[in-house]
Design a protein around this motif. Structure first.
Motif, short mmCIF file in Angstrom:
data_model
loop_
_atom_site.label_atom_id
_atom_site.label_comp_id
_atom_site.label_asym_id
_atom_site.label_seq_id
_atom_site.Cartn_x
_atom_site.Cartn_y
_atom_site.Cartn_z
N ASN A 23 0.82 -1.21 0.00
CA ASN A 23 0.00 0.00 0.00
C ASN A 23 0.85 1.26 0.00
O ASN A 23 0.58 2.21 -0.73
N TYR A 24 1.89 1.28 0.83
CA TYR A 24 2.73 2.48 0.90
C TYR A 24 3.56 2.63 -0.38
O TYR A 24 3.88 3.75 -0.79
N ALA A 25 3.93 1.51 -1.01
CA ALA A 25 4.65 1.59 -2.29
C ALA A 25 3.78 2.25 -3.35
O ALA A 25 4.25 3.09 -4.13
N VAL A 26 2.49 1.89 -3.37
CA VAL A 26 1.58 2.53 -4.32
C VAL A 26 1.46 4.02 -4.01
O VAL A 26 1.48 4.87 -4.92
N ALA A 27 1.37 4.38 -2.72
CA ALA A 27 1.27 5.80 -2.35
C ALA A 27 2.51 6.56 -2.81
O ALA A 27 2.40 7.70 -3.29
N GLU A 28 3.69 5.96 -2.67
CA GLU A 28 4.92 6.62 -3.13
C GLU A 28 4.88 6.84 -4.65
O GLU A 28 5.30 7.88 -5.14
N ALA A 29 4.37 5.86 -5.37
CA ALA A 29 4.26 6.01 -6.83
C ALA A 29 3.28 7.11 -7.20
O ALA A 29 3.53 7.91 -8.11
N VAL A 30 2.17 7.15 -6.49
CA VAL A 30 1.15 8.18 -6.78
C VAL A 30 1.73 9.57 -6.49
O VAL A 30 1.50 10.52 -7.25
N LYS A 31 2.51 9.69 -5.42
CA LYS A 31 3.13 10.99 -5.11
C LYS A 31 4.00 11.46 -6.26
O LYS A 31 3.99 12.64 -6.63
N ILE A 32 4.77 10.54 -6.86
CA ILE A 32 5.63 10.89 -7.99
C ILE A 32 4.80 11.33 -9.20
O ILE A 32 5.19 12.23 -9.95
N ALA A 33 3.63 10.71 -9.38
CA ALA A 33 2.78 11.04 -10.53
C ALA A 33 2.08 12.39 -10.36
O ALA A 33 1.55 12.93 -11.33
N LYS A 34 2.03 12.92 -9.13
CA LYS A 34 1.48 14.25 -8.86
C LYS A 34 0.02 14.42 -9.32
O LYS A 34 -0.31 15.33 -10.11
N PRO A 35 -0.89 13.61 -8.82
CA PRO A 35 -2.31 13.85 -9.15
C PRO A 35 -2.79 15.13 -8.47
O PRO A 35 -2.26 15.54 -7.44
N GLU A 36 -3.79 15.73 -9.07
CA GLU A 36 -4.36 16.95 -8.48
C GLU A 36 -5.55 16.64 -7.58
O GLU A 36 -5.85 17.39 -6.67
N ILE A 37 -6.23 15.54 -7.87
CA ILE A 37 -7.43 15.17 -7.12
C ILE A 37 -7.32 13.70 -6.68
O ILE A 37 -6.99 12.83 -7.49
#
Length: 374
Positions: A23-37
């Motif tokens: 779960n935290y690995a996915v969160a780290e990837a999402v942070k790199i992708a910089k979603p706005e919402i």
């Protein structure tokens, strides 16, 4: 997990090794992708993904808006609106949560909007169960989504990042599945790669000054829109393979393990591939010519590749449909499947010894047809 991240190496030498759950690995990837919402409703085992993202937003590490909603249906409706307006967005869910948002999953795919969603896979009741199988993520196989499946936290991280690249190039939503608890909550070393994601791309966006008719009541348009989606979903494989080749560590559409000269081939997906590989190694050392194919994508599905492979096939499923497993149905549409084992529903674990016993019985001709195990 049979092979460590360090053993596999990092082709460009970049990245930082962190101890992370899936779960935290996915969160780290999402942070790199910089979603706005980001919008999601909590459900076990998905909750830590959005909790970690909320912490990142609170600390100023991620410039995104977290929108709290009253249900998973609302979560998908919120990100649907966000991506239609041109924003990069993310959501996550599991099990009954995915079933609850299922209507909106079709709207996102049918509207040809790119989106990434994490699905730590969990059983669907009844009876009530919070543990792993693949019944939930398989719901998406007819909805027009790309479906990736990770074996471990590293693959969950990498496939999530690749998901943003693929989805936004082909305008098709992308789900990344990984097994509940074995991956979602287990801590592993993960190379957090500093991969640059291109600026947001999508076929169209709806803005206040846009005059557009979207998803009006239709007849023939519905038919051809669905046809185009299915054709483009099949063609997305080319983009998936290219993104996988260009990634710092090359990712294939599926993984073949010791299939050279194999008389018997095991097909499966998900976290238990590591245990199955260990069993393959053991049987190979005893002279049994067995190999394994780990499916990294369920949609698109590698029908032609599997059809052309040599060997007698056994498919091991973690989701059932009618009198077969779901992967068993998919593979048997293009070639004979000598045995289809349905196992591990509701979190029942299969060990290396279980896989060893199943594969050995299969190779000895003592296992055929549809088999429920245990």
């Amino acid at each position: 997990m049979q092979q460590s991240v360090r053993d596999r190496g990092n082709k460009d030498g970049e990245g930082e090794v962190k101890l992370l759950t899936g779960n935290y690995a996915v969160a780290e990837a999402v942070k790199i992708a910089k979603p706005e919402i980001i919008a999601a409703y909590p459900i076990t085992p998905q909750t830590p993904v959005v909790e970690k993202l909320s912490e990142m937003i609170e600390r100023g590490e991620l410039n995104a808006k977290m929108i709290n909603v009253e249900s998973e249906h609302s979560a998908m409706a919120v990100v649907f609106g966000a991506i239609a307006g041109g924003s990069r967005a993310f959501t996550a869910t599991s099990s009954h949560g995915l079933a609850y948002m299922y209507e909106m999953c079709w709207w996102v795919a049918g509207s040809r909007l790119p989106l990434v969603m994490a699905v730590p896979t969990r059983s669907i009741g009844a009876p009530w169960n919070i543990h792993a199988d693949h019944s939930d993520v398989m719901l998406l196989r007819d909805a027009g989504w790309i479906i990736a499946m990770a074996e471990n936290a590293q693959e969950a991280f990498d496939l999530t990042l690749q998901g943003f690249m693929v989805s936004e190039e082909v305008n098709i939503p992308y789900a990344i599945g990984y097994d509940a608890f074995q991956v979602s909550h287990a801590v592993e070393p993960v190379v957090v790669r500093d991969v640059e994601i291109p600026e947001r791309r999508q076929a169209y966006s709806v803005t206040p000054d846009t005059v557009i008719g979207l998803n009006a009541v239709t007849t023939t348009a519905r038919h051809y829109a669905r046809k185009d989606l299915m054709v483009d979903l099949e063609n997305s494989r080319k983009v998936i393979e290219r993104v996988g080749r260009e990634y710092p560590e090359e990712y294939g559409f599926y993984e073949e393990y010791r299939t050279d000269g194999a008389d018997y081939v095991v097909v499966l997906t998900g976290a238990w591939a590591g245990d199955a590989k260990e069993a393959v190694d053991q049987l190979r050392s005893e002279g049994v010519r067995v190999g394994l194919v780990k499916l990294r994508y369920i949609r698109p599905f590698p029908y032609e590749d599997l059809r052309k492979m040599d060997g007698e096939f056994m498919v091991i499923d973690r989701a059932s449909s009618g009198n077969r497993g779901i992967l068993g149905i998919e593979v048997s549409s293009v070639r004979d499947v000598a045995a289809n084992v349905i196992a591990g529903l509701g979190g029942i674990e299969l060990t290396q010894d279980d896989f060893y016993g199943l594969i050995k019985r299969f190779a000895e001709g003592r296992l055929s047809g549809v088999v429920w195990y245990p």
